[in-house]
Every structure is written in structure tokens, then in C-alpha cells.
Design a protein around this motif. Structure first.
Motif, short mmCIF file in Angstrom:
data_model
loop_
_atom_site.label_atom_id
_atom_site.label_comp_id
_atom_site.label_asym_id
_atom_site.label_seq_id
_atom_site.Cartn_x
_atom_site.Cartn_y
_atom_site.Cartn_z
N LYS A 61 -21.61 -4.02 -1.68
CA LYS A 61 -22.49 -4.51 -0.74
C LYS A 61 -23.95 -3.80 0.44
N ARG A 62 -23.64 -1.89 -0.26
CA ARG A 62 -24.65 -1.94 0.79
C ARG A 62 -25.85 -2.07 -1.07
N GLU A 63 -25.82 -2.12 -1.50
CA GLU A 63 -26.76 -2.37 -3.24
C GLU A 63 -27.32 -4.32 -2.96
N VAL A 64 -26.28 -4.62 -2.65
CA VAL A 64 -26.98 -6.42 -2.85
C VAL A 64 -27.64 -6.10 -1.31
N GLN A 65 -27.56 -5.87 -0.69
CA GLN A 65 -28.51 -6.70 0.80
C GLN A 65 -29.59 -5.95 0.82
N SER A 66 -30.10 -4.56 0.06
CA SER A 66 -31.67 -4.39 -0.87
C SER A 66 -31.76 -5.01 -0.93
N TRP A 67 -30.83 -5.65 -1.95
CA TRP A 67 -32.00 -6.98 -3.64
C TRP A 67 -32.75 -8.11 -2.61
N MET A 68 -31.44 -8.39 -1.73
CA MET A 68 -31.32 -9.72 -0.74
C MET A 68 -33.01 -9.07 0.36
N SER A 69 -32.73 -7.95 0.34
CA SER A 69 -34.43 -7.98 1.49
C SER A 69 -35.22 -7.83 0.30
N ASP A 98 -17.80 -1.87 -0.29
CA ASP A 98 -18.93 -1.34 0.44
C ASP A 98 -20.18 -0.88 -0.90
N TYR A 157 -22.67 -15.30 -5.63
CA TYR A 157 -24.81 -14.59 -5.65
C TYR A 157 -25.63 -14.55 -6.24
N ARG A 159 -29.94 -13.73 -4.09
CA ARG A 159 -29.65 -15.17 -2.66
C ARG A 159 -28.26 -15.95 -2.76
#
Length: 318
Positions: free
Chosen positions: A64-72, A61, A87, A77
Motif C-alpha cells: 500500500k505504501r509503495e503504491v501510493q508512491s507509484w501513484m504520486s 501495508d 490498479y 492509477r
């Protein structure tokens, strides 16, 4: 506190970000001309080729949270998903490292020569440029290099940790003419000719406008060829590539040697404190005790940096 971090790869950068967030003064010391370590990208002609980490996956997790911010933020990608997402960093893996290191104090092109603890408990790092003093030090270089820097302090490191063995990896970088296709997604990593671990087309991967092919060699092959001349080694790598995928119109060729690419075994704690001293070891070889994969990877490096920062904060008054 003033904290020094040796090595500006992923673990070092993550630890620095977290410690700065908690209010500490942090300096990263890096022998190379750029941050990133094995998050490495090389410009060749008009294109780019990753030649360290190819991609990364996410299990826990925290990442996962960090990657969501990187994608935003449009930093990373999904390259492909089979069966789970791989990724990649937009612009190459080194671009992600540089973005993560923005705002941090980084001393580049500075090679550490030794680390010692003073009588007052501070830690002195001597480099080929100057001496620096810190309240705490985190060492994220490959363990053989860290142990050498510790000198006599290495007697305070558990023998089992000192016995971890690293293996090298060679990466051939080939600039190809025309529109080369490597597999469906730009990667071949199954049932290849002996000696070849994986073949990646960085154009299909989405980081290069030209066909730049990265060829990763197996551990045993890399060990056997480590002392061979570069030209001779590249000739053999190219021969194996042709055997696997045929003539791809290779125009130029380069070789990258990773001396400490990966440890054959791992340490089942996310970091290690050198006994009775304010010195911590971290990096991808340090896995959390419940890590399901049991191997070094991007996520283990990330978590090690995060956990060592948390431990320093927790123990700062001791």
C-alpha cells in the motif's frame, strides 16, 4: 556481497531494489529481451495490450505504501473499484516493471543453463553467454524451471515444494475495428462461455489508443489446447469470443502461451532457502503464512521479493 538474481519479473526486481538499497552489488539475469515477466505488454499496430497480469490489488501495508508512491509518480492509477481498487500501470504493466528496474544491472537475452555451488561456498551461474560467480543467488523463475537449473542440488529441496503443479494460460490478442465496448469498465469476468476466463478491452482500460482485446482462457481449456497448432487455437478462441460478445470487428489476431501461468497450490512461506546452500527461491507462489487470499498474485510476488532480500541481509554473516 555480490548477489545474482535469476529472473527479472516483479519478485526479482523488488529483491534487487531492496538489496541495492542495502548496499549490495546485484545483477539480474533475464532470458527475455525485456524485464517484467508476467508484467507483459505487447504493441500491436498503434495500440498496446497487456497479456500477463491484467491489474493488481492491495491488501497489506507494505505494498500500500509503495503504491501510493507509484501513484504520486504517475506510474499507476485506479482502473475501477468494485468493491476494492484495481490498479493498472499507465502505459501498460510492462512500463511499471521497466520503471522499477531503472538503475539496476540487468543482463537481458541471457539464458541460464545451470547453477552450482563451488567448494569455497560461492555460487556459479552458467549461461549461454558466460559464467558468473556470486556470494548469494535468488531464483525467481517458475519452480519447474528453477529445479531444472539446480540439477543435483534439487535433492536439498523439500519434496512437497517440488510437487507443486503449475497450469498454463492462453491469451488471445485481437485488434478490432472501430470503438469496441466490453462491459462497463472494459472487462468481463463473470459467467462467461465455458473456456473463457476474462475479456479485456485495453482501450477502455486506458493503455491503448485503439481497441485491442485480450482474451484469457481458463486453465483446463488451456491445458487441453496446449499442443494444438496456433492457427487452430486462435480460430477457437475467436469463436468463443464471438459467442460471448458478438462480432467486434476483429482485424488481426495473435496468441500468447504462458506455460507456467499459475501454481495450483502455494507455499506458505514468502521464500525458500535451499538447505545448507546460499541459494534462495522466491516468486508469487511463495505466500506469507498469514496471507488472507491463499493464491498467487501481484502482491505475493512483491512481498516475496522484499522478504527474501530482508532475509539475505539478516543472514549475510552466516
Amino acid at each position: 556481497m555480490k548477489i545474482g538474481i535469476i529472473g527479472a519479473g516483479l519478485s526479482g526486481i523488488v529483491a534487487a531494489r531492496e538489496l541495492v538499497r542495502r548496499g549490495h552489488t546485484v545483477e539480474l539475469i533475464e532470458k527475455s529481451r525485456s524485464v517484467g515477466g508476467r508484467l507483459a505488454t505487447r504493441r500491436i499496430g498503434d495500440g498496446r495490450a497487456d497479456h500477463g497480469a491484467v491489474y493488481f490489488t492491495v491488501r497489506g501495508d507494505a505494498l500500500k505504501r509503495e503504491v501510493q508512491s507509484w501513484m504520486s509518480a504517475n506510474w499507476v492509477r485506479v482502473w475501477y473499484a468494485d468493491p476494492y481498487p484495481r490498479y493498472v500501470a499507465i502505459g501498460g504493466m510492462n512500463a511499471l516493471a521497466k520503471r522499477l528496474a531503472e538503475g539496476l544491472i540487468v543482463q537481458l537475452n541471457e539464458r541460464v543453463e545451470n547453477v552450482q555451488v563451488e567448494e569455497d561456498g560461492t555460487v556459479t551461474i552458467k549461461t549461454d553467454v558466460t559464467k558468473r560467480s556470486y556470494d548469494r543467488v535468488v531464483m525467481t523463475a517458475p519452480l519447474p524451471q528453477s529445479f531444472e537449473l539446480l540439477g543435483s542440488l534439487v535433492v536439498h529441496v523439500e519434496p512437497a515444494l517440488q510437487r507443486l503443479v503449475y497450469v498454463p494460460t492462453f491469451v488471445g490478442l485481437f485488434e478490432c475495428a472501430g470503438d469496441v465496448k466490453i462491459g462497463t469498465d472494459g472487462i468481463l469476468d463473470q459467467e462467461l462461455v465455458p473456456g473463457v476466463l476474462k475479456i479485456i478491452n485495453n482501450r477502455q482500460k486506458g493503455i491503448s489508443g485503439t481497441s485491442l482485446v485480450s482474451v484469457y482462457m481458463e486453465e483446463t481449456w488451456s491445458e487441453d489446447w496446449f499442443e494444438h497448432p496456433e492457427t487452430e487455437t486462435l480460430i477457437e478462441v475467436e469463436r468463443l469470443v464471438r459467442e460471448e460478445v458478438g462480432d467486434i470487428g476483429i482485424q488481426t489476431r495473435q496468441l500468447k502461451r504462458w506455460r507456467y501461468a499459475q501454481a495450483k497450490d502455494v507455499w506458505h512461506e514468502p521464500f525458500y532457502q535451499v538447505s545448507h546452500h546460499p541459494i534462495y527461491l522466491a516468486g508469487d507462489v511463495f505466500l506469507e503464512s498469514d496471507d488472507p487470499s491463499g493464491r498467487t498474485r501481484f502482491e505475493s510476488a512483491y512481498l516475496s521479493g522484499l522478504r527474501v532480500a530482508e532475509a539475505i541481509e539478516k543472514n549475510m554473516d552466516r
